[in-house]
Motif scaffolding. Structure first.
Motif, PDB file in Angstrom:
ATOM      1  N   ALA A 369       0.836  -1.206   0.000  1.00 39.85           N
ATOM      2  CA  ALA A 369       0.000   0.000   0.000  1.00 39.85           C
ATOM      3  C   ALA A 369       0.869   1.254   0.000  1.00 39.85           C
ATOM      4  O   ALA A 369       0.580   2.231  -0.707  1.00 39.85           O
ATOM      5  CB  ALA A 369      -0.933  -0.012   1.211  1.00 39.85           C
ATOM      6  N   GLU A 370       1.980   1.233   0.772  1.00 32.74           N
ATOM      7  CA  GLU A 370       2.834   2.419   0.825  1.00 32.74           C
ATOM      8  C   GLU A 370       3.603   2.592  -0.482  1.00 32.74           C
ATOM      9  O   GLU A 370       3.783   3.722  -0.959  1.00 32.74           O
ATOM     10  CB  GLU A 370       3.797   2.340   2.001  1.00 32.74           C
ATOM     11  N   GLU A 371       4.050   1.484  -1.074  1.00 34.02           N
ATOM     12  CA  GLU A 371       4.731   1.581  -2.372  1.00 34.02           C
ATOM     13  C   GLU A 371       3.793   2.168  -3.434  1.00 34.02           C
ATOM     14  O   GLU A 371       4.213   2.999  -4.252  1.00 34.02           O
ATOM     15  CB  GLU A 371       5.219   0.196  -2.815  1.00 34.02           C
ATOM     16  N   GLN A 372       2.532   1.747  -3.419  1.00 37.54           N
ATOM     17  CA  GLN A 372       1.574   2.270  -4.381  1.00 37.54           C
ATOM     18  C   GLN A 372       1.358   3.762  -4.177  1.00 37.54           C
ATOM     19  O   GLN A 372       1.282   4.535  -5.145  1.00 37.54           O
ATOM     20  CB  GLN A 372       0.242   1.531  -4.254  1.00 37.54           C
ATOM     21  N   GLU A 373       1.282   4.175  -2.910  1.00 37.68           N
ATOM     22  CA  GLU A 373       1.109   5.591  -2.609  1.00 37.68           C
ATOM     23  C   GLU A 373       2.311   6.394  -3.095  1.00 37.68           C
ATOM     24  O   GLU A 373       2.162   7.489  -3.668  1.00 37.68           O
ATOM     25  CB  GLU A 373       0.919   5.777  -1.096  1.00 37.68           C
ATOM     26  N   ILE A 374       3.511   5.848  -2.870  1.00 38.41           N
ATOM     27  CA  ILE A 374       4.731   6.516  -3.348  1.00 38.41           C
ATOM     28  C   ILE A 374       4.720   6.620  -4.864  1.00 38.41           C
ATOM     29  O   ILE A 374       5.009   7.678  -5.440  1.00 38.41           O
ATOM     30  CB  ILE A 374       5.976   5.746  -2.867  1.00 38.41           C
ATOM     31  N   MET A 375       4.342   5.527  -5.531  1.00 40.72           N
ATOM     32  CA  MET A 375       4.354   5.514  -6.988  1.00 40.72           C
ATOM     33  C   MET A 375       3.355   6.506  -7.550  1.00 40.72           C
ATOM     34  O   MET A 375       3.650   7.240  -8.518  1.00 40.72           O
ATOM     35  CB  MET A 375       4.036   4.099  -7.482  1.00 40.72           C
ATOM     36  N   ASP A 376       2.181   6.557  -6.973  1.00 46.35           N
ATOM     37  CA  ASP A 376       1.173   7.515  -7.429  1.00 46.35           C
ATOM     38  C   ASP A 376       1.691   8.948  -7.284  1.00 46.35           C
ATOM     39  O   ASP A 376       1.490   9.793  -8.175  1.00 46.35           O
ATOM     40  CB  ASP A 376      -0.118   7.348  -6.635  1.00 46.35           C
ATOM     41  N   GLY A 377       2.354   9.220  -6.158  1.00 46.07           N
ATOM     42  CA  GLY A 377       2.896  10.556  -5.935  1.00 46.07           C
ATOM     43  C   GLY A 377       3.993  10.900  -6.917  1.00 46.07           C
ATOM     44  O   GLY A 377       4.073  12.040  -7.408  1.00 46.07           O
ATOM     45  N   LEU A 378       4.840   9.917  -7.235  1.00 44.11           N
ATOM     46  CA  LEU A 378       5.924  10.164  -8.192  1.00 44.11           C
ATOM     47  C   LEU A 378       5.378  10.431  -9.589  1.00 44.11           C
ATOM     48  O   LEU A 378       5.860  11.323 -10.297  1.00 44.11           O
ATOM     49  CB  LEU A 378       6.883   8.965  -8.212  1.00 44.11           C
ATOM     50  N   VAL A 379       4.380   9.657 -10.003  1.00 47.77           N
ATOM     51  CA  VAL A 379       3.782   9.876 -11.320  1.00 47.77           C
ATOM     52  C   VAL A 379       3.217  11.286 -11.405  1.00 47.77           C
ATOM     53  O   VAL A 379       3.426  12.000 -12.400  1.00 47.77           O
ATOM     54  CB  VAL A 379       2.694   8.827 -11.608  1.00 47.77           C
ATOM     55  N   LYS A 380       2.521  11.701 -10.359  1.00 50.12           N
ATOM     56  CA  LYS A 380       1.960  13.052 -10.354  1.00 50.12           C
ATOM     57  C   LYS A 380       3.062  14.108 -10.421  1.00 50.12           C
ATOM     58  O   LYS A 380       2.963  15.097 -11.169  1.00 50.12           O
ATOM     59  CB  LYS A 380       1.109  13.269  -9.102  1.00 50.12           C
ATOM     60  N   SER A 381       4.134  13.912  -9.643  1.00 47.82           N
ATOM     61  CA  SER A 381       5.235  14.885  -9.621  1.00 47.82           C
ATOM     62  C   SER A 381       5.937  14.979 -10.966  1.00 47.82           C
ATOM     63  O   SER A 381       6.266  16.077 -11.436  1.00 47.82           O
ATOM     64  CB  SER A 381       6.238  14.506  -8.527  1.00 47.82           C
TER      65      SER A 381
END
Length: 637
Positions: A369-381
């Protein structure tokens, strides 16, 4: 009458004389000598080396100084003039420190005004006055043209020109004039710059390189596999983002992401700190730079975290795209229960330096769940970084998978073929794409993905990742990328990445003829110009009886032990091709202090039977078409 070209349609010709004048002008341009083109590849963020080579025109400026001032200047004076052109601000400041006597300084200014104007005359001879004017600094156009188009034998204007020079000094604009004139010389000595891929990764400042390229009017880029990662990142590809972060960490260059493009890695860093410990397999390549040990430790952990996320996402992409034929690259499910061994093609290997603590053995390709949250944030950034978008807009506008230019084919990597030299096909939705059509299919999808960054798992975006690592990617050129094996399996045989047969066959003239024909070029006159694969010591960059040039010679510092040099560049002028070998670049300060240039040799590698004119080029073909259409317009008056 047939449809006119855009240029002719948009031109305004109020009367017949205006049309005739334009025909005369274009016809005259056809008879000018072909201008100089410069080819570079695999810069890999090495801005200082790139900048120096750009400033010296791959040795062209020094050559023209020698030709013009041979017998008039000593070798030391020629070198000082060359560096004044390369680094005008720094050299003027240095000279002002050396000369305390104002009379001596004044004489130095007067002498160097003459030298830079004489050199400007030399480099502007191939161009029309209109084109030269565009290369001049706007603030000094009038002054420069007055000095440039004078005849030094015209004694009637001696006082006039001397007064211009006196005023430049007295009004304290002498420094600016020398600086701007030197920059004009740099712009004119090479008319067009071709970058044969890989601006990004490894070196510290690809952003500076793109900024410089963006300031040029005549430049094009053939995308390299490392450029694709950054284009993919801006297009919203999680896999491209994982790979470029991992490589940036590998080369201790996360600052390009955080400082240059304003992308926050704090969440990833905190996650890595919580879940990983330093691992010898993930040590950064510091390239001799002084780095705080705590920074290296944190970078090590970030590299582990993003690599595991990459391997997970790769498995999901492979499941999603069976047409990519990459089932053998799913490796996380091939390990035993305690992640101590892995079985590949029936052979079992011990795992070394494992870091699989975030992997669920029953569901190895799912992000936590935390990796997915990180990945979503990176894609947005990545997709909302204004500076990254600006730089990638430039690569999209000026870039392509291949370029046909003046009978030459410019490609970064390869044209995928089998051992017999037959074009290999990528099959998507039942349709085969091979040869030139494969390049165009992949480019169309890349552009489509870039236009819709909100789509992260569509075919076009997945093809961005395929361009980085797929077995039929023209930019990768290998059967498989063995990142997992290099990290975790201590076996050189299984780590080996096998190249596409193209790289063996490109030594053969018949094969290069076939490639040129496939792309619609004349095999009797054409050449293929490649980057991507560093030319090892003792190997020639000239292949296939002079029809193939490979110009990755090690501008990227990690490759210089392999190549033994600091890079190749290629020059094409009205007389043919010259291959330029460069010594490794040290630092900008060292180059200026010691007047140390890095051009070691120039070698003529292809010579034309007659001196080429603009009429013999692609631009010449366009001008001929415009002249033909103008004559048709003239007939209607």
């Amino acid at each position: 009458m047939k449809k006119l070209t855009t240029k002719v349609m948009h031109s305004y010709f109020p009367n017949k004389n205006d049309i005739k004048t334009e025909i005369i002008n274009l016809s005259a341009i056809l008879n000018l000598p072909k201008s100089t083109e410069e080819f570079m590849s695999d810069i890999h963020g090495e801005y200082n080396a790139f900048s120096h080579i750009f400033r010296n025109g791959s040795g062209n400026i020094a050559q023209k100084i020698n030709d013009r001032f041979n017998g008039e200047l000593t070798d030391k004076q020629k070198k000082e003039l060359a560096f004044l052109i390369y680094y005008p601000s720094e050299m003027v400041t240095r000279k002002k420190r050396q000369l305390d006597n104002l009379d001596e300084l004044r004489k130095w200014y007067e002498r160097n005004f003459y030298l830079v104007i004489e050199l400007l005359k030399v480099v502007s001879r191939k161009y029309t006055r209109s084109k030269v004017r565009k290369a001049l600094a706007e603030d000094f156009i009038y002054i420069t043209e007055e000095l440039l188009y004078t005849n030094e034998k015209d004694i009637n204007k001696d006082e006039y020109y001397n007064q211009i020079i006196e005023n430049l000094i007295d009004l304290s604009i002498a420094d600016d004039f020398i600086v701007e004139t030197s920059h004009s010389i740099q712009r004119l000595v090479v008319d067009r710059l071709h970058i044969i891929g890989d601006i990004y990764d490894r070196g510290p400042h690809p952003d500076y390189i793109v900024d410089k390229l963006s300031s040029l009017s005549q430049v094009d880029v053939q995308w390299g596999n490392h450029d694709i990662l950054w284009l993919g990142g801006a297009s919203g590809s999680p896999l491209c983002i994982c790979n470029l972060i991992r490589i940036s960490a590998r080369y201790n260059n996360l600052s390009i992401i955080e400082d240059s493009y304003g992308i926050n890695l704090r969440h990833l860093s905190m996650f890595a700190d919580k879940n990983y410990t330093p691992n010898p397999a993930f040590e950064s390549k510091s390239d001799g730079q002084t780095v705080i040990s705590s920074e290296l430790e944190q970078t090590n952990k970030i590299q582990q975290a993003i690599a595991i996320m990459q391997f997970k996402l790769e498995g999901r992409a492979i499941n999603r795209r069976p047409e990519f034929g990459m089932e053998d690259r799913k490796l996380l499910d091939k390990m035993n229960e305690d992640f101590s061994q892995i079985t590949i093609d029936g052979e079992t290997y011990p795992i070394t330096n494992g870091c699989f603590q975030t992997i669920d053995k029953n569901n190895p390709y799912e992000l936590t769940a935390e990796e997915q949250e990180i990945m979503d944030g990176l894609v947005k950034s990545f997709t909302t970084s204004n500076k990254l978008r600006k730089h990638m807009d430039f690569l999209i506008e000026k870039g392509s998978m291949y370029l046909k230019n003046n009978d030459n084919l410019l490609i970064h990597g390869c044209v995928p073929v089998n051992n017999q030299g037959e074009f290999e096909s990528l099959v998507i939705d039942g349709k085969k794409y091979a040869g030139k059509e494969l390049f165009e299919f992949l480019e169309d999808n890349l552009r489509a993905s870039y236009q819709e960054p909100e789509c992260v798992n569509d075919l076009a975006t997945d093809l961005m990742w395929y361009l980085w690592t797929g077995s039929l990617s023209p930019l990768f050129g290998k059967r498989a990328m063995k990142t997992f094996e290099r990290y975790f399996i201590d076996n050189k045989d299984i780590q080996k990445e096998h190249k596409n047969p193209y790289y063996k066959l490109r030594h053969e003239e018949w094969f290069i003829d076939k490639i040129l024909t496939e792309f619609g070029l004349d095999s009797d006159k054409g050449h293929v110009i490649n980057g991507h694969t560093p030319v090892k010591k003792g190997h020639s960059p000239i292949m296939a009886n002079g029809k193939m040039f490979v110009i990755d010679g090690g501008m990227s510092k990690p490759y210089q032990k392999t190549t033994g040099i600091g890079g190749y560049t290629l020059l094409s002028n009205s007389y043919g091709f010259q291959l330029v070998t460069h010594e490794p670049f040290t630092t900008r300060d060292d180059a200026i202090k010691n007047l140390s240039d890095i051009v070691s040799t120039k070698k003529v590698v292809a010579q034309v039977d007659h001196r080429m004119k603009v009429a013999d080029t692609d631009i010449g073909s366009q001008l001929k078409e415009e002249i033909k259409e103008l004559k048709e317009v003239l007939d209607q008056y």
